[in-house]
Write a protein that holds these residues in place. Structure first.
Motif, PDB file in Angstrom:
ATOM      1  N   ALA A   4      99.720  -4.532  93.671  1.00  0.00           N
ATOM      2  CA  ALA A   4     100.046  -5.838  93.623  1.00  0.00           C
ATOM      3  C   ALA A   4     101.190  -6.459  92.674  1.00  0.00           C
ATOM      4  O   ALA A   4     102.052  -7.369  92.960  1.00  0.00           O
ATOM      5  N   LEU A   5     101.173  -5.709  91.204  1.00  0.00           N
ATOM      6  CA  LEU A   5     102.024  -6.344  90.512  1.00  0.00           C
ATOM      7  C   LEU A   5     103.495  -6.025  90.904  1.00  0.00           C
ATOM      8  O   LEU A   5     104.057  -6.626  90.974  1.00  0.00           O
ATOM      9  N   ARG A   6     103.608  -4.660  91.429  1.00  0.00           N
ATOM     10  CA  ARG A   6     104.913  -4.271  91.922  1.00  0.00           C
ATOM     11  C   ARG A   6     105.385  -5.311  93.038  1.00  0.00           C
ATOM     12  O   ARG A   6     106.540  -5.507  93.091  1.00  0.00           O
ATOM     13  N   THR A   7     104.511  -5.723  93.880  1.00  0.00           N
ATOM     14  CA  THR A   7     104.809  -6.612  94.988  1.00  0.00           C
ATOM     15  C   THR A   7     105.319  -8.085  94.707  1.00  0.00           C
ATOM     16  O   THR A   7     105.982  -8.562  94.844  1.00  0.00           O
ATOM     17  N   ARG A   8     104.483  -8.596  93.500  1.00  0.00           N
ATOM     18  CA  ARG A   8     104.609  -9.774  92.976  1.00  0.00           C
ATOM     19  C   ARG A   8     106.160  -9.727  92.353  1.00  0.00           C
ATOM     20  O   ARG A   8     106.765 -10.541  92.531  1.00  0.00           O
ATOM     21  N   GLU A   9     106.226  -8.654  91.329  1.00  0.00           N
ATOM     22  CA  GLU A   9     107.775  -8.647  90.871  1.00  0.00           C
ATOM     23  C   GLU A   9     108.840  -8.282  91.709  1.00  0.00           C
ATOM     24  O   GLU A   9     109.959  -8.983  91.518  1.00  0.00           O
ATOM     25  N   ALA A  10     108.558  -7.556  93.004  1.00  0.00           N
ATOM     26  CA  ALA A  10     109.669  -7.526  93.986  1.00  0.00           C
ATOM     27  C   ALA A  10     109.956  -8.973  94.527  1.00  0.00           C
ATOM     28  O   ALA A  10     111.212  -9.253  94.836  1.00  0.00           O
ATOM     29  N   LEU A  11     108.886  -9.730  94.929  1.00  0.00           N
ATOM     30  CA  LEU A  11     109.053 -10.910  95.488  1.00  0.00           C
ATOM     31  C   LEU A  11     109.844 -11.875  94.604  1.00  0.00           C
ATOM     32  O   LEU A  11     110.766 -12.903  94.970  1.00  0.00           O
ATOM     33  N   ILE A  12     109.726 -11.768  93.401  1.00  0.00           N
ATOM     34  CA  ILE A  12     110.300 -12.705  92.121  1.00  0.00           C
ATOM     35  C   ILE A  12     111.682 -12.382  92.123  1.00  0.00           C
ATOM     36  O   ILE A  12     112.528 -13.323  92.452  1.00  0.00           O
ATOM     37  N   ARG A  13     112.035 -10.969  92.364  1.00  0.00           N
ATOM     38  CA  ARG A  13     113.230 -10.833  92.160  1.00  0.00           C
ATOM     39  C   ARG A  13     113.999 -10.939  93.484  1.00  0.00           C
ATOM     40  O   ARG A  13     115.131 -11.481  93.479  1.00  0.00           O
ATOM     41  N   SER A  14     113.337 -10.903  94.579  1.00  0.00           N
ATOM     42  CA  SER A  14     113.949 -11.167  95.909  1.00  0.00           C
ATOM     43  C   SER A  14     114.146 -12.537  96.002  1.00  0.00           C
ATOM     44  O   SER A  14     115.167 -12.959  96.657  1.00  0.00           O
ATOM     45  N   ALA A  15     113.247 -13.374  95.584  1.00  0.00           N
ATOM     46  CA  ALA A  15     113.359 -14.885  95.635  1.00  0.00           C
ATOM     47  C   ALA A  15     114.348 -15.151  94.787  1.00  0.00           C
ATOM     48  O   ALA A  15     115.227 -16.170  95.131  1.00  0.00           O
ATOM     49  N   ALA A  16     114.829 -14.638  93.763  1.00  0.00           N
ATOM     50  CA  ALA A  16     115.854 -14.819  92.694  1.00  0.00           C
ATOM     51  C   ALA A  16     117.311 -14.879  93.564  1.00  0.00           C
ATOM     52  O   ALA A  16     117.990 -15.669  93.254  1.00  0.00           O
ATOM     53  N   THR A  17     117.421 -13.565  94.184  1.00  0.00           N
ATOM     54  CA  THR A  17     118.453 -13.254  94.896  1.00  0.00           C
ATOM     55  C   THR A  17     118.759 -14.248  95.930  1.00  0.00           C
ATOM     56  O   THR A  17     120.035 -14.646  96.229  1.00  0.00           O
ATOM     57  N   VAL A  18     118.044 -14.685  96.751  1.00  0.00           N
ATOM     58  CA  VAL A  18     117.982 -15.496  98.007  1.00  0.00           C
ATOM     59  C   VAL A  18     118.484 -16.950  97.329  1.00  0.00           C
ATOM     60  O   VAL A  18     119.132 -17.433  97.762  1.00  0.00           O
ATOM     61  N   PHE A  19     117.793 -17.332  96.492  1.00  0.00           N
ATOM     62  CA  PHE A  19     118.070 -18.572  95.947  1.00  0.00           C
ATOM     63  C   PHE A  19     119.259 -18.870  95.284  1.00  0.00           C
ATOM     64  O   PHE A  19     119.933 -19.802  95.403  1.00  0.00           O
TER      65      PHE A  19
ATOM     66  N   SER B  45     111.105 -16.302 104.721  1.00  0.00           N
ATOM     67  CA  SER B  45     111.030 -14.843 105.596  1.00  0.00           C
ATOM     68  C   SER B  45     112.248 -14.100 105.147  1.00  0.00           C
ATOM     69  O   SER B  45     112.056 -12.857 105.104  1.00  0.00           O
ATOM     70  N   ALA B  46     113.466 -14.721 104.728  1.00  0.00           N
ATOM     71  CA  ALA B  46     114.307 -13.810 104.047  1.00  0.00           C
ATOM     72  C   ALA B  46     113.956 -13.376 102.844  1.00  0.00           C
ATOM     73  O   ALA B  46     114.304 -12.162 102.506  1.00  0.00           O
ATOM     74  N   ILE B  47     113.052 -14.002 101.925  1.00  0.00           N
ATOM     75  CA  ILE B  47     112.620 -13.456 100.788  1.00  0.00           C
ATOM     76  C   ILE B  47     111.781 -12.120 100.945  1.00  0.00           C
ATOM     77  O   ILE B  47     111.750 -11.290 100.307  1.00  0.00           O
ATOM     78  N   SER B  48     110.685 -12.373 101.979  1.00  0.00           N
ATOM     79  CA  SER B  48     109.614 -11.139 102.193  1.00  0.00           C
ATOM     80  C   SER B  48     110.443  -9.977 102.859  1.00  0.00           C
ATOM     81  O   SER B  48     110.360  -9.169 102.588  1.00  0.00           O
ATOM     82  N   SER B  49     111.546 -10.594 103.654  1.00  0.00           N
ATOM     83  CA  SER B  49     112.174  -9.252 104.376  1.00  0.00           C
ATOM     84  C   SER B  49     112.824  -8.343 103.156  1.00  0.00           C
ATOM     85  O   SER B  49     113.026  -7.254 103.166  1.00  0.00           O
ATOM     86  N   LEU B  50     113.742  -9.105 102.217  1.00  0.00           N
ATOM     87  CA  LEU B  50     114.482  -8.433 101.360  1.00  0.00           C
ATOM     88  C   LEU B  50     113.477  -7.764 100.374  1.00  0.00           C
ATOM     89  O   LEU B  50     113.791  -6.651  99.952  1.00  0.00           O
ATOM     90  N   ALA B  51     112.252  -8.493 100.149  1.00  0.00           N
ATOM     91  CA  ALA B  51     111.458  -7.531  99.247  1.00  0.00           C
ATOM     92  C   ALA B  51     110.716  -6.336  99.873  1.00  0.00           C
ATOM     93  O   ALA B  51     109.907  -5.428  99.360  1.00  0.00           O
TER      94      ALA B  51
END
Length: 231
Positions: free
Chosen positions: A7-22, A33-39
């Protein structure tokens, strides 16, 4: 324990993916959708960790604030005086803004007019710069200048480099920051202290920023609007 680590890995991956998309698309345009796909996770997994895009942006800002605090902490005690400390940290901040998408996105989110209630990294940076200059004044390193007035100029310049650096990375280069301090230090530093302050930084990168643990080893590269790629 394994489930918690996943769960921690998933959360951190989502934060980094969100930062990339933002960073790539901007907060308003960025889609979950773009954030979850990238993660590499489902939309359901994203919503398990984050209720909406705003809470995800808050987490990106929190992670960016932690990076900024760690950057400053890494430099504490490494310079001969607080003015040199400020120079060193400004160099490292520029370097990290160029290479760390989470830190960069955190600053960008802090500027976003549509967002309220999030962390204000610019204000956080301003407060630290002003405190460093006040310490330098107490150490007798400053000329007859106001720490508060100088802090405004330093923050305006360094955050300006951050904004301009989104289009041209040369604004965040070591050379650009060095030239800024070469211009400012003769007016800012006391005559007796000027020779002891190095515009190029006496220790610009004490430690490379730690890679976020538990993130996927190789995130896909995505073309970004500035013509390069983001990790």
């Amino acid at each position: 324990m394994v489930k918690q680590e996943r769960a921690l890995r998933t959360r951190e991956a989502l934060i980094r993916s969100a930062a990339t998309v933002f960073d790539r698309d901007g907060f308003s345009v960025a889609s979950l959708s773009a954030i979850s796909s990238l993660a590499g996770v489902s939309n359901g997994a994203l919503h398990f960790h984050f209720a909406n895009k705003a809470t995800l942006a808050d987490s990106v800002e929190d992670a960016a604030a932690q990076r900024l605090d760690q950057l400053i902490t890494d430099h504490e005690g490494t310079a001969g005086n607080s003015l040199q400390l400020l120079v060193n940290v400004s160099h490292d901040l520029a370097r990290c803004l160029h290479r760390d998408v989470v830190l960069r996105a955190g600053f960008e989110l802090s500027r976003h007019q549509a967002r309220t209630g999030g962390r204000d990294l610019h204000r956080h940076w301003h407060q630290w710069v002003e405190a460093a200059l006040k310490r330098a004044d107490g150490e007798g390193v400053l000329n007859a200048v106001s720490p508060e007035a100088v802090a405004v100029s330093v923050v305006a310049a360094t955050t300006g480099f951050e904004v301009l650096g989104t289009q041209d990375p040369q604004w965040l280069s070591h050379r650009t920051v060095t030239r800024f301090w070469q211009l400012l230090l003769p007016r800012l530093a006391a005559a007796a202290a000027l020779a002891d302050v190095t515009p190029a930084g006496s220790r610009t990168a004490p430690h490379p920023p730690a890679a976020a643990p538990h993130l996927p080893a190789a995130a896909p590269r995505i073309p970004d609007q500035r013509g390069g790629t983001t990790l």
